[in-house]
Design a protein around this motif. Structure first.
Motif, short mmCIF file in Angstrom:
data_model
loop_
_atom_site.label_atom_id
_atom_site.label_comp_id
_atom_site.label_asym_id
_atom_site.label_seq_id
_atom_site.Cartn_x
_atom_site.Cartn_y
_atom_site.Cartn_z
N THR A 138 1.57 -10.53 4.91
CA THR A 138 2.54 -9.45 5.09
C THR A 138 1.96 -8.16 4.52
N ILE A 139 2.08 -7.07 5.28
CA ILE A 139 1.58 -5.78 4.78
C ILE A 139 2.71 -4.77 4.78
N HIS A 140 2.97 -4.17 3.62
CA HIS A 140 3.92 -3.07 3.52
C HIS A 140 3.15 -1.78 3.27
N THR A 141 3.23 -0.85 4.21
CA THR A 141 2.58 0.45 3.96
C THR A 141 3.66 1.46 3.60
N GLY A 142 3.25 2.59 3.08
CA GLY A 142 4.20 3.60 2.62
C GLY A 142 5.14 3.03 1.56
N ALA A 143 4.66 2.05 0.82
CA ALA A 143 5.49 1.35 -0.15
C ALA A 143 4.95 1.62 -1.57
N VAL A 144 5.75 2.35 -2.32
CA VAL A 144 5.34 2.70 -3.68
C VAL A 144 5.94 1.69 -4.66
N VAL A 145 5.10 1.16 -5.53
CA VAL A 145 5.58 0.20 -6.52
C VAL A 145 6.13 0.94 -7.73
N GLU A 146 7.36 0.56 -8.10
CA GLU A 146 8.02 1.26 -9.20
C GLU A 146 7.92 0.48 -10.51
N ALA A 147 8.01 -0.83 -10.41
CA ALA A 147 7.96 -1.64 -11.63
C ALA A 147 7.64 -3.08 -11.27
N LEU A 148 7.15 -3.82 -12.27
CA LEU A 148 6.99 -5.26 -12.13
C LEU A 148 8.05 -5.89 -13.00
N SER A 149 8.68 -6.94 -12.48
CA SER A 149 9.77 -7.54 -13.24
C SER A 149 9.41 -8.96 -13.65
N GLY A 150 10.11 -9.45 -14.65
CA GLY A 150 9.86 -10.78 -15.19
C GLY A 150 10.07 -10.75 -16.69
N GLU A 173 0.85 -1.20 0.00
CA GLU A 173 0.00 0.00 0.00
C GLU A 173 0.89 1.25 0.00
N ALA A 174 0.61 2.19 -0.90
CA ALA A 174 1.44 3.39 -1.03
C ALA A 174 1.24 4.36 0.13
N ALA A 175 0.02 4.42 0.67
CA ALA A 175 -0.25 5.33 1.77
C ALA A 175 0.37 4.79 3.06
N GLU A 176 0.31 5.60 4.12
CA GLU A 176 0.93 5.21 5.39
C GLU A 176 0.14 4.13 6.12
N ARG A 177 -1.10 3.90 5.71
CA ARG A 177 -1.90 2.84 6.32
C ARG A 177 -2.91 2.33 5.31
N VAL A 178 -3.39 1.10 5.53
CA VAL A 178 -4.42 0.55 4.66
C VAL A 178 -5.73 1.31 4.89
N LEU A 179 -6.60 1.30 3.91
CA LEU A 179 -7.93 1.93 4.00
C LEU A 179 -7.86 3.41 4.39
N GLU A 180 -6.73 4.05 4.09
CA GLU A 180 -6.53 5.42 4.56
C GLU A 180 -7.62 6.37 4.08
N ARG A 181 -8.06 6.17 2.85
CA ARG A 181 -9.01 7.10 2.24
C ARG A 181 -10.40 6.99 2.89
N VAL A 182 -10.70 5.84 3.50
CA VAL A 182 -12.09 5.60 3.88
C VAL A 182 -12.35 5.42 5.38
#
Lengths: 106, 400
Positions: free
Chosen positions: B202-214, B174-183
């Motif tokens: 596993t939950i990663h907050t404040g985590a911005v996805v840059e790319a998918l690899s493969g 999740e890119a925001a600092e917490r899940v469900l932040e908007r609601v």
């Protein structure tokens, strides 16, 4: 196939074929019975399929289960034989069943 | 026959209800329901919940059986609409066929918002909006155990719980600092992070996805901080975009969604709209809102059908929502926008049931009720009817 009768708050009767194995809510939806919304699709999450079972039928169809009770207990139109029709699995012995609808759904 | 032809574009919750309600409201002309999924209209909410977890079948998801549409003389047509020709009163289907209408209903819904980062088009990257999407997710989940879910909103979290139930190793990013932040309030977010972590997700907050690899199939998810998460499948749940292109191209007023009034009429009074694609000026909130909610789609559809039949009904129900994750049922009454106070009943840090009441200037405006159906019923009624509430009452409303 048997029949179930939904009686609206103002006394109007809607008969529907008793489709064994379906929920009573689904039967109402399939037959466009006014006053049964079934907003959540049968998950006991909305309380918009409230029916009041005719007293004579209560022994046959049973009283509300705990999951229904949670949704019904705060409902001002709640009666002793109130049920959520989505939790009522229809059986052939219910031929002739009569249920009343509340004035308002949740 | 006096009513002529009503065409309903879109055969999900709003469209299916609208077509049925047209009959209930007395429409005696033709009713044509256009859908592009080649299935009978079905319940969408269980897709990320019971259906994905393998606890229900497509047949159980069907809103009404085929016989219903036959009996009600509702023609289900599998077709996509290319354009609306308002001047001639007809819709143009893909392939060029035209269908004339006297009244038109737009229930075009929304589509999953797409990722636009490198690797987003690799195979094994999925969205979750349709039955077909779930089938693909199921197939992918046979090929490997590690699922990464991008987006910690309701869809993402429900999907996490369902995939966990299927035995997969699940990570939510999740890119925001917490899940469900908007609601939701902080406390509710913290609760959901806890129950997912307790389950082994596993939950990663404040985590911005840059790319998918493969190479061909997705193998990893690269985060902006340089971390790389191994993945056999990726599910993207970053919201939906309303399908408003048809309406906009036809010159109807669009503002986020297709603009409708209290009677579900668009800026062309022969055309109504309902559901996720519609934006309604809600008197209760004093602003235009596009709700993504099945109950709201149902209500707007009923009102729209009444309007087309010349009957007077208005949209006024209180919005409400629900979410199932693990054995936890969340029921939400009202929108919490603009709250200035939160009252908690129960302890979200240690309990499995609690309610979070949102107040503005002392008035109850919304409630998140976790395994507390009684609080939900109480809140929905209190808010809908604008009843006064004291804090002590909030704390005891749903006590068992």
């Amino acid at each position: 196939m048997g029949v179930v009768t939904f009686v609206s708050h103002d006394g109007e009767k809607h008969e529907a074929p008793l489709d064994e194995g379906q929920s009573l809510m689904q039967i109402a939806v399939d037959n466009m019975v006014p006053g049964i919304d079934g907003d959540c699709g049968g998950e006991a999450a909305c309380g918009t399929c409230h029916v009041i079972v005719d007293a004579h039928w209560s022994d046959t169809v049973g009283l509300s289960e705990p999951v229904e009770e949670e949704m019904l207990s705060m409902n001002p139109e709640r009666q002793p034989t109130s049920r959520l029709s989505c939790q009522m699995r229809v059986s052939q012995e219910w031929d002739g069943l009569i249920v009343q609808l509340p004035e308002f759904q949740m | 026959m006096t009513n002529g032809t009503a065409i309903v574009v879109g055969a999900s919750h709003a469209g299916a209800q609208l077509a049925a309600s047209l009959r209930q409201e007395g429409w005696d002309g033709e009713v044509v329901l256009l859908g592009d999924e080649a299935t009978l209209p079905y319940q969408r909410p269980p897709l990320s919940k019971a259906y994905l977890a393998g606890k229900s079948t497509l047949q159980e998801l069907t809103i009404r059986k085929a016989e219903f549409y036959a009996k009600q003389q509702i023609q289900l047509v599998d077709a996509r609409v290319e354009s609306i020709d308002r001047a001639r009163g007809r819709v143009v289907l893909e392939g060029g066929r035209t269908l004339p209408y006297d009244k038109l209903a737009l229930c075009t819904g929304g589509r999953a918002r797409r990722l636009t980062i490198p690797g987003a088009d690799l195979s094994g990257v999925h969205y979750l909006r349709t039955f077909a999407d779930v089938e693909q997710i199921r197939e992918s989940s046979q090929l490997g155990r590690r699922a990464v879910i991008i987006g910690g909103g309701y869809i993402g979290l429900e999907t996490a719980a369902s995939l966990h139930a299927l035995g997969l190793d699940v990570t939510v990013v999740e890119a925001a600092e917490r899940v469900l932040e908007r609601v939701t309030a902080l406390e509710v977010s913290a609760f959901y992070e806890r129950i997912h972590r307790d389950a082994g997700v596993t939950i990663h907050t404040g985590a911005v996805v840059e790319a998918l690899s493969g190479e061909d199939r997705v193998r990893g998810v690269r985060l902006a901080d340089g971390d790389e998460l191994a993945a056999d499948l990726v599910i993207v749940g970053i919201g939906i975009e309303p399908n408003t292109e048809l309406a906009a191209a036809a010159g109807l007023l669009v503002d986020d969604g297709v603009v409708i009034d209290d009677h579900a009429r668009t800026s062309d009074h022969d055309i109504v709209a309902a559901g996720d694609c519609a934006s309604h000026l809600m008197g209760r909130y004093g602003r235009r809102i596009r709700l993504e909610s099945v109950p709201s789609a149902g209500e707007q559809a009923k009102v729209a059908a009444a309007t087309l039949c010349g009957n007077d009904r208005t949209i006024r129900a209180l919005p409400w929502f629900w979410s199932d994750q693990y054995e936890v049922k969340l029921q939400i009454a009202g929108l919490n926008t603009g709250y200035d106070e939160v009252v908690l009943s129960g302890d979200p840090i240690s309990d499995r049931d609690f309610s979070c009441f949102y107040l503005r200037a002392g008035e109850l405006i919304a409630a998140d009720c976790v395994n507390r159906p009684r609080d939900f019923v109480f809140s929905k009624r209190t808010i809908a009817q604008g009843l006064p509430v004291d804090r002590a009452e909030l704390l005891t409303a749903g006590a068992t």
